[in-house]
Design an enzyme around this catalytic site. Structure first.
Site, PDB file in Angstrom:
ATOM      1  N   TYR A  96       1.005  -1.238  -0.156  1.00  0.00           N
ATOM      2  CA  TYR A  96      -0.101  -0.144   0.053  1.00  0.00           C
ATOM      3  C   TYR A  96       0.903   1.096   0.095  1.00  0.00           C
ATOM      4  CZ  TYR A  96      -4.323   2.327   0.348  1.00  0.00           C
ATOM      5  OH  TYR A  96      -5.735   3.254   0.031  1.00  0.00           O
ATOM      6  N   ARG A 160      -9.490   9.986  -8.656  1.00  0.00           N
ATOM      7  CA  ARG A 160      -8.739  10.694  -7.683  1.00  0.00           C
ATOM      8  C   ARG A 160      -7.657   9.803  -7.071  1.00  0.00           C
ATOM      9  NH1 ARG A 160      -8.431  12.255  -2.873  1.00  0.00           N
ATOM     10  NH2 ARG A 160     -10.339  11.337  -2.270  1.00  0.00           N
ATOM     11  N   LYS A 178      -5.655  -2.343  -0.779  1.00  0.00           N
ATOM     12  CA  LYS A 178      -6.419  -2.029   0.376  1.00  0.00           C
ATOM     13  C   LYS A 178      -7.139  -3.430   1.014  1.00  0.00           C
ATOM     14  CE  LYS A 178      -8.140   1.942   2.094  1.00  0.00           C
ATOM     15  NZ  LYS A 178      -8.203   3.411   1.697  1.00  0.00           N
ATOM     16  N   GLU A 249     -13.868   4.247  -3.001  1.00  0.00           N
ATOM     17  CA  GLU A 249     -12.328   4.663  -2.804  1.00  0.00           C
ATOM     18  C   GLU A 249     -11.934   5.490  -4.055  1.00  0.00           C
ATOM     19  OE1 GLU A 249      -8.370   4.643  -1.224  1.00  0.00           O
ATOM     20  OE2 GLU A 249     -10.523   3.777  -0.305  1.00  0.00           O
ATOM     21  N   ASP A 250     -11.298   6.682  -3.622  1.00  0.00           N
ATOM     22  CA  ASP A 250     -10.629   7.405  -4.434  1.00  0.00           C
ATOM     23  C   ASP A 250     -11.571   7.932  -5.726  1.00  0.00           C
ATOM     24  OD1 ASP A 250      -8.463   7.459  -3.016  1.00  0.00           O
ATOM     25  OD2 ASP A 250      -7.006   6.192  -4.194  1.00  0.00           O
ATOM     26  N   ASP A 272     -13.982   5.486   2.548  1.00  0.00           N
ATOM     27  CA  ASP A 272     -12.718   5.464   3.458  1.00  0.00           C
ATOM     28  C   ASP A 272     -12.308   6.876   3.368  1.00  0.00           C
ATOM     29  OD1 ASP A 272     -10.691   4.208   5.200  1.00  0.00           O
ATOM     30  OD2 ASP A 272      -9.582   4.393   3.612  1.00  0.00           O
ATOM     31  N   ASP A 273     -12.122   7.345   2.106  1.00  0.00           N
ATOM     32  CA  ASP A 273     -11.480   8.737   2.188  1.00  0.00           C
ATOM     33  C   ASP A 273     -12.090   9.845   2.937  1.00  0.00           C
ATOM     34  OD1 ASP A 273      -9.663   8.009  -0.002  1.00  0.00           O
ATOM     35  OD2 ASP A 273     -11.545   7.716  -1.161  1.00  0.00           O
ATOM     36  N   ASN A 419      -0.884  12.006   1.169  1.00  0.00           N
ATOM     37  CA  ASN A 419      -0.120  10.802   0.448  1.00  0.00           C
ATOM     38  C   ASN A 419      -0.025  11.099  -1.151  1.00  0.00           C
ATOM     39  OD1 ASN A 419       0.317   8.741   2.291  1.00  0.00           O
ATOM     40  ND2 ASN A 419      -1.497   8.396   2.572  1.00  0.00           N
TER      41      ASN A 419
END
Length: 600
Positions: A96, A160, A178, A249-250, A272-273, A419
């Site tokens: 990760y 993203r 993940k 996610e993202d 999660d973001d 990150n």
């Protein structure tokens, strides 16, 4: 053992033998007619793991280490997860962040070489697939060697990825990585995880023009098409797997909030973001405030970056202040300021704010407008500086030194959370040097320890990594089957994470538990998640209702969110966490039993 290997059908022997590798017993080699075709030495799992770790460490670059592990995951799941779990601190940054970012940038170029061609690593769904997505799901089911319905999926559209932007199909490395952490950190069954990328195109000219790009070379669809297509995919997933947890996610900021708003109250899902980042940072903030020397309600918190993650974190901090200190929403919200690319966010700045930014827009600034972080720092005089900007070195030495000067009576809280490392607002060393070693620090990416030159004291940086919380949310959902995931269930996870520091970690002033304890910490957070879900009447598996209610200590107020749980609940969680087989005998028995349950 000879009785066990003598009975299963040939396909069972081949399956088990392939996975046992150099640990394949002599009897099995004989049954497969392999005598003389493989080295004679019969190893145990310890030697296999030793060899794999030596090979991993011999790779000269992080990306080559990633490629080695990805291939190992396809060849031998059991060995892969033993390696990850027994060397978690070394391997987590490879599978990760930060290495997964490099893997994403190169994904289309390395994909054919890190997965055997016959292996399905997940779902790649295009806009052309959405009207036949039931067939895609059926294809996936038929491709799996272990016919278990997935309990959890991580789904992205690659728009993203981390701080790297629109990577299209290359973002698939994120769901894969993940889900490996869900398994290694919290014990979900790897055979019941499903990574998905929505290949709806990319707006990146780089990838549209890359002849080796594996995704759809077309611009991304408009919002109406996006939501319609995504809705069809999600509906099909819930139709096929009614108990599945969907982790978004993202996605781009607007779509991240839009999908969460659409689905959070009617299906089992979370982002999660937004929610995971908020949860882990809240836990670190709780620990930091205890050491800061400034009253919690006197904190002045300046966020740099106003995307989905930043706003998600701030909203969870607002909720915490309201619940923990019994203040109004307006009082809690007044503790927060935001800076984006145009400066401090105010209601009268003169531009049209994105919908998710309006909540934190300041109305008390009169005619004051701050167009830079430096201006905002002087205006707000923050006690806490939190970065989710993806701007490298946004917290330069002048900013860090000024944070130290502004807080002479308390320790400054500085959280550079972007990150990967190439996007981090500052390093741990910079924060320590510029604050005379007084900083309360947590980052989104890993940084090395820092030795204070004057004393030789070694300080360990806290990493506010989401891996502390999202695995527990996933395991908790898989076990107790809530109808939905509420903010208070995630808040209970934050409280439990802050409570999970042991005496040595507290004595060292650390904000998070050592990452080497991740399995134990995940079990505790899962127990807190399930306990809170039961308190809210939000559990479909009555087994957990009986355990929680039968073991509730006297005097516990179930109407408050404490993050507490009983030893009985914790023990039950630990007993149900998946682990790779620790011996050849255990692995073979479990594999053959799965393949031929009626013959054992």
């Amino acid at each position: 053992m000879s009785e066990i290997v003598g009975r299963p059908r040939r396909n069972s022997i081949e399956l088990v033998g392939a996975k046992a590798g150099t640990a394949m017993p002599a009897e099995m080699r004989q049954a497969l007619n392999l005598r003389g075709l493989v080295p004679a030495s019969v190893e145990d799992f310890t030697k296999q793991e030793m060899r794999a770790f030596q090979q991993l460490m011999s790779k000269p670059s992080s990306l080559e280490k990633y490629e080695f592990l990805a291939n190992l995951r396809c060849i031998n799941v059991n060995l892969f997860f033993r390696l990850v779990m027994n060397h978690f601190k070394e391997i987590a940054p490879i599978i990760y962040t930060p290495t997964v970012g490099e893997a994403c940038l190169n994904y289309s170029h390395i994909y054919p070489f890190i997965y055997p061609g016959h292996m399905s690593v997940g779902l790649f769904i295009t806009l052309g697939d959405v009207d036949n997505v039931d067939l895609v799901i059926q294809n996936y089911r038929e491709s799996m060697t272990e016919h278990n319905d997935p309990e959890i999926t991580v789904i992205t559209d690659g728009s993203r990825i981390l701080g790297l932007g629109d990577l299209g199909i290359n973002g698939m490395a994120i769901p894969i990585g993940k889900l490996q952490l869900y398994v290694a950190a919290a014990g979900l069954n790897p055979a019941r995880t499903l990574p998905i990328v929505l290949d709806f195109g990319t707006n990146s000219k780089k990838y549209q023009n890359d002849p080796l790009y594996l995704g759809t070379r077309q611009p991304r669809p408009d919002d109406e098409t996006f939501y319609n297509a995504t809705g069809k995919v999600l509906s099909a997933l819930y139709r096929a797997f009614p108990d599945i947890l969907v982790q978004f996610e993202d996605f781009s900021t607007d779509h991240a909030f839009g999908l969460l708003d659409q689905w959070r109250n009617k299906a089992l899902c979370f982002n999660d973001d937004i929610q995971g980042t908020g949860s882990v940072i809240l836990a670190g903030f709780i620990s930091a405030v205890e050491q800061a020397g400034i009253a919690p309600t006197d904190q002045r918190i300046l966020f740099v970056g106003a995307g989905s993650a930043g706003v998600g974190v701030a909203k969870q901090l607002v909720e915490y202040m309201m619940l923990e200190y019994d203040i109004s929403e307006e009082q809690a919200k007044a503790m927060f300021w935001f800076v984006d690319s145009r400066g401090m966010i105010t209601a009268n700045r003169g531009d049209t704010l994105a919908a998710h930014k309006v909540y934190f827009a300041r109305h008390d600034n009169d005619d004051t407008q701050c167009t830079s972080l430096e201006d905002a720092l002087e205006y707000v005089k923050p006690t806490a500086l939190i970065g989710l900007s993806t701007i490298y070195k946004a917290f330069n030495e002048n900013i860090l030194s000024r944070m130290n000067e502004l807080n002479p009576h308390g320790r400054p809280i500085i959280f550079p959370l972007s990150n990967p490392q190439s996007k981090a607002e500052c390093t741990f060393e910079e924060a320590m040097r510029c604050t005379n070693n007084r900083v309360l620090f947590a980052s989104g990416t890993a940084f090395p320890e820092y030795t204070i030159p004057e004393t030789g004291e070694v300080r360990v940086p806290a990493q506010g990594n989401n891996m502390y919380v999202f695995p527990s949310i996933g395991l908790g959902a898989a076990l107790c089957k809530p109808s939905r995931i509420t903010d208070t269930m995630i808040y209970a996870v934050s409280k439990a994470l802050a409570n999970s520091l042991d005496n040595k970690e507290r004595a060292r002033g650390e904000l998070y538990p050592r990452i080497e304890r991740i399995r134990d910490v995940s079990a505790r957070l899962t127990a807190a998640f399930i306990t809170q879900a039961v308190h809210e009447g939000n559990v479909r598996d009555q087994h957990w209702v009986h355990i929680v209610e039968a073991n509730m200590p006297e005097g516990v107020d179930t109407k408050t969110v404490s993050g507490l749980f009983t030893k009985r609940v914790l023990g039950e969680v630990k007993a149900l966490m998946w682990e790779p087989a620790s011996s050849v005998e255990q692995y073979m028995f479990e594999a053959i039993t799965f393949e031929n349950p009626d013959e054992i």
